[in-house]
Design a protein around this motif. Structure first.
Motif, PDB file in Angstrom:
ATOM      1  N   HIS A 142       0.811  -1.222   0.000  1.00 55.05           N
ATOM      2  CA  HIS A 142       0.000   0.000   0.000  1.00 55.05           C
ATOM      3  C   HIS A 142       0.843   1.270   0.000  1.00 55.05           C
ATOM      4  O   HIS A 142       0.420   2.300  -0.529  1.00 55.05           O
ATOM      5  CB  HIS A 142      -0.950  -0.001   1.204  1.00 55.05           C
ATOM      6  CG  HIS A 142      -0.278   0.225   2.513  1.00 55.05           C
ATOM      7  ND1 HIS A 142       0.309  -0.785   3.243  1.00 55.05           N
ATOM      8  CD2 HIS A 142      -0.081   1.361   3.239  1.00 55.05           C
ATOM      9  CE1 HIS A 142       0.820  -0.290   4.355  1.00 55.05           C
ATOM     10  NE2 HIS A 142       0.593   1.014   4.384  1.00 55.05           N
ATOM     11  N   LEU A 145       1.688   1.847  -3.682  1.00 57.08           N
ATOM     12  CA  LEU A 145       0.466   2.223  -4.387  1.00 57.08           C
ATOM     13  C   LEU A 145       0.025   3.625  -3.979  1.00 57.08           C
ATOM     14  O   LEU A 145      -0.383   4.440  -4.817  1.00 57.08           O
ATOM     15  CB  LEU A 145      -0.649   1.220  -4.069  1.00 57.08           C
ATOM     16  CG  LEU A 145      -0.552  -0.150  -4.732  1.00 57.08           C
ATOM     17  CD1 LEU A 145      -1.456  -1.149  -4.014  1.00 57.08           C
ATOM     18  CD2 LEU A 145      -0.923  -0.062  -6.199  1.00 57.08           C
ATOM     19  N   VAL A 396      -6.929  -0.946  -0.620  1.00 53.20           N
ATOM     20  CA  VAL A 396      -5.950  -0.549  -1.636  1.00 53.20           C
ATOM     21  C   VAL A 396      -5.161  -1.764  -2.136  1.00 53.20           C
ATOM     22  O   VAL A 396      -4.935  -1.906  -3.351  1.00 53.20           O
ATOM     23  CB  VAL A 396      -5.000   0.532  -1.065  1.00 53.20           C
ATOM     24  CG1 VAL A 396      -3.823   0.763  -1.992  1.00 53.20           C
ATOM     25  CG2 VAL A 396      -5.762   1.841  -0.841  1.00 53.20           C
ATOM     26  N   GLU A 397      -4.778  -2.647  -1.241  1.00 49.92           N
ATOM     27  CA  GLU A 397      -3.960  -3.795  -1.662  1.00 49.92           C
ATOM     28  C   GLU A 397      -4.788  -4.890  -2.328  1.00 49.92           C
ATOM     29  O   GLU A 397      -4.343  -5.501  -3.308  1.00 49.92           O
ATOM     30  CB  GLU A 397      -3.197  -4.355  -0.453  1.00 49.92           C
ATOM     31  CG  GLU A 397      -2.120  -3.410   0.057  1.00 49.92           C
ATOM     32  CD  GLU A 397      -1.149  -4.080   1.026  1.00 49.92           C
ATOM     33  OE1 GLU A 397      -1.319  -5.291   1.305  1.00 49.92           O
ATOM     34  OE2 GLU A 397      -0.218  -3.396   1.488  1.00 49.92           O
ATOM     35  N   TYR A 399      -7.764  -4.565  -3.867  1.00 53.72           N
ATOM     36  CA  TYR A 399      -8.490  -4.103  -5.055  1.00 53.72           C
ATOM     37  C   TYR A 399      -7.562  -3.486  -6.102  1.00 53.72           C
ATOM     38  O   TYR A 399      -8.030  -2.865  -7.053  1.00 53.72           O
ATOM     39  CB  TYR A 399      -9.561  -3.089  -4.640  1.00 53.72           C
ATOM     40  CG  TYR A 399     -10.839  -3.736  -4.150  1.00 53.72           C
ATOM     41  CD1 TYR A 399     -11.887  -4.017  -5.022  1.00 53.72           C
ATOM     42  CD2 TYR A 399     -10.984  -4.083  -2.817  1.00 53.72           C
ATOM     43  CE1 TYR A 399     -13.055  -4.609  -4.579  1.00 53.72           C
ATOM     44  CE2 TYR A 399     -12.147  -4.673  -2.348  1.00 53.72           C
ATOM     45  CZ  TYR A 399     -13.186  -4.935  -3.231  1.00 53.72           C
ATOM     46  OH  TYR A 399     -14.351  -5.532  -2.784  1.00 53.72           O
ATOM     47  N   GLN A 400      -6.252  -3.651  -5.954  1.00 53.24           N
ATOM     48  CA  GLN A 400      -5.324  -3.094  -6.945  1.00 53.24           C
ATOM     49  C   GLN A 400      -5.400  -3.868  -8.256  1.00 53.24           C
ATOM     50  O   GLN A 400      -5.713  -5.061  -8.285  1.00 53.24           O
ATOM     51  CB  GLN A 400      -3.891  -3.107  -6.410  1.00 53.24           C
ATOM     52  CG  GLN A 400      -3.317  -4.488  -6.147  1.00 53.24           C
ATOM     53  CD  GLN A 400      -1.884  -4.412  -5.621  1.00 53.24           C
ATOM     54  OE1 GLN A 400      -0.966  -4.007  -6.343  1.00 53.24           O
ATOM     55  NE2 GLN A 400      -1.701  -4.803  -4.362  1.00 53.24           N
ATOM     56  N   VAL A 406      -6.708   1.292  -8.583  1.00 55.62           N
ATOM     57  CA  VAL A 406      -7.387   0.612  -7.470  1.00 55.62           C
ATOM     58  C   VAL A 406      -8.885   0.766  -7.660  1.00 55.62           C
ATOM     59  O   VAL A 406      -9.402   1.886  -7.785  1.00 55.62           O
ATOM     60  CB  VAL A 406      -6.969   1.206  -6.103  1.00 55.62           C
ATOM     61  CG1 VAL A 406      -7.836   0.618  -4.980  1.00 55.62           C
ATOM     62  CG2 VAL A 406      -5.502   0.936  -5.820  1.00 55.62           C
TER      63      VAL A 406
END
Length: 426
Positions: A142, A145, A396-397, A399-400, A406
């Motif tokens: 995250h 991202l 975030v992690e 659904y990347q 994202v």
């Protein structure tokens, strides 16, 4: 705190409970020593008061008989006894304060269903929802991202406040706000009453909740108050020294705010990203109830926190904390842990505990039975419903996308004003 009567009548049982928590027994041993000294001095105090009262009666009789010399002689004895009483009373008061301090450090009794174990490795998994997210590309953590998409600015956060601080920017800040509104709306729709309490906490509230040792993790103001480390402190503390009519129970309360912790014990651990930071966001669930309802409410509250993750379609599991990993005030705790692809592990996002009457005794929270008029201590329960920083990480992690975007979970789209994806701003 525990009932002092229980400590005196079942000392060995309480000591065994402390040992099963993998804790040192110095506090409970100290309790026995000081309590014995306190009781001896109280007995002496009672004897001296009896002597004083008896002599005072005799003095009155002597004056009635005009035996002034004899009466004055006894008055000197009474004065000496009064001085002894004052000295002894001072000692008793000091011992009482010492006993109270010690009792704040003796943990709650564990429920029989709590597994015995040393640390988090001995926690028992009881449920799993969805399989861990799989990618056909190498997923990014995250913190990468967040920087790539302009969601987090670590450098400016550190410039403002120092290490383990950050600034949420643009869609990152909007996502955090969306999570707060989403979780609060969900809890309110299920019968919880929203509270927005002060976040400066008096020390007596912290001690009463059984969190005396936690003050080392909290930021203290120059005036002696503490910045809230969880909304459990102010929301439960609202009812300190109150008697609640049982027709108003249970109280189901929720709130969302910033919290602060020093993270002093995690030096060098999880230093990247926003997992262990000094300022973070969460929503809290609090239940205050009659003792007969607390175990049912623990299951309901855990289901409520779990509902957040179900709505967001995030993989998670639920574990029962073992005796060596459970908090001092809790009798039983369920942790809900979300899957974080960056380190391929589950991370705690919610912790739901039944504290029985432990916190109620420390804070003086009671209820009155409307029919029998009997007054007793309530039971208190608390649950993170959930840690918004960790939920932000999980979204975030999990659904990347391969292109670095994202996706927004369906349940959050309306809270993001219809936005369905977070992309890098040009």
């Amino acid at each position: 705190m525990l009932d002092i009567k229980l400590l005196r009548e079942n000392f060995d049982g309480v000591k065994k409970n402390v040992e099963s928590r993998q804790r040192e027994c110095s506090s409970i041993k100290k309790f026995k020593e000081i309590d014995g000294e306190w009781r001896n001095n109280v007995t002496k105090l009672q004897t001296l008061n009896t002597q004083k009262n008896k002599l005072s009666d005799e003095i009155g009789d002597l004056y009635k008989k005009n035996k002034t010399d004899a009466a004055n002689k006894l008055k000197k004895q009474v004065q000496t006894i009064k001085e002894e009483i004052d000295t002894l009373q001072g000692k008793v008061n000091i011992l009482e304060d010492a006993l109270k301090d010690i009792m704040f450090t003796i943990p709650n009794l564990l429920d029989k269903s709590v597994p015995i174990g040393k640390d988090e490795d001995d926690n028992i998994e009881i449920k799993k929802h969805l399989k861990p997210t799989k990618f056909n590309f190498k997923p990014l953590p995250h913190w990468e991202l967040g920087v790539n998409l302009g969601l987090i600015d670590f450098e400016r956060g550190i410039k403002i406040s120092g290490a383990r601080m950050y600034c949420m920017i643009g869609d990152g800040a909007r996502l955090m706000r969306a999570l707060k509104n989403f979780t609060l709306d969900l809890h309110i729709s299920d019968g919880y009453n929203e509270v927005n309490p002060p976040l400066l906490i008096n020390e007596n509230i912290i001690y009463g909740l059984g969190k005396k040792g936690f003050t080392t993790e909290m930021y203290q103001t120059l005036e002696g108050q503490y910045l809230s480390a969880t909304e459990e402190f102010p929301i439960t503390g609202m009812y300190a020294n109150e008697v609640i009519d049982n027709i108003n129970l249970p109280l189901r309360l929720t709130g969302g705010s910033n919290s602060w912790r020093k993270e002093a014990g995690s030096a060098g651990k999880d230093v990247r990203g926003i997992l262990r930071v000094h300022q973070f966001n969460n929503t809290e669930l609090i239940n205050i109830c009659e003792p007969k309802d607390s175990w049912k409410l623990l299951e309901e509250m855990t289901n409520q926190a779990e509902k957040v993750l179900k709505e967001l379609d995030i993989p998670y599991r639920i574990v029962t904390l073992c005796s060596g990993d459970i908090g001092l005030a809790a009798s039983k705790t369920y942790d809900i842990e979300v899957w974080t692809p960056s380190n391929e592990t589950y991370r705690e996002v919610s912790s739901c505990s039944n504290c029985l009457d432990y916190q109620a005794r420390g804070l003086g929270i009671k209820y009155k039975n409307n029919k029998t008029k009997e007054i007793s201590f309530v039971h208190t329960l608390n649950g993170t419903g959930v840690s918004l920083n960790r939920l932000w990480i999980a979204i975030v992690e999990n659904y990347q996308q391969e292109n670095g975007d994202v996706l927004i979970p369906k349940a959050l789209i309306k809270y993001m004003n219809g936005q369905k994806v977070i992309t890098k701003k040009s």
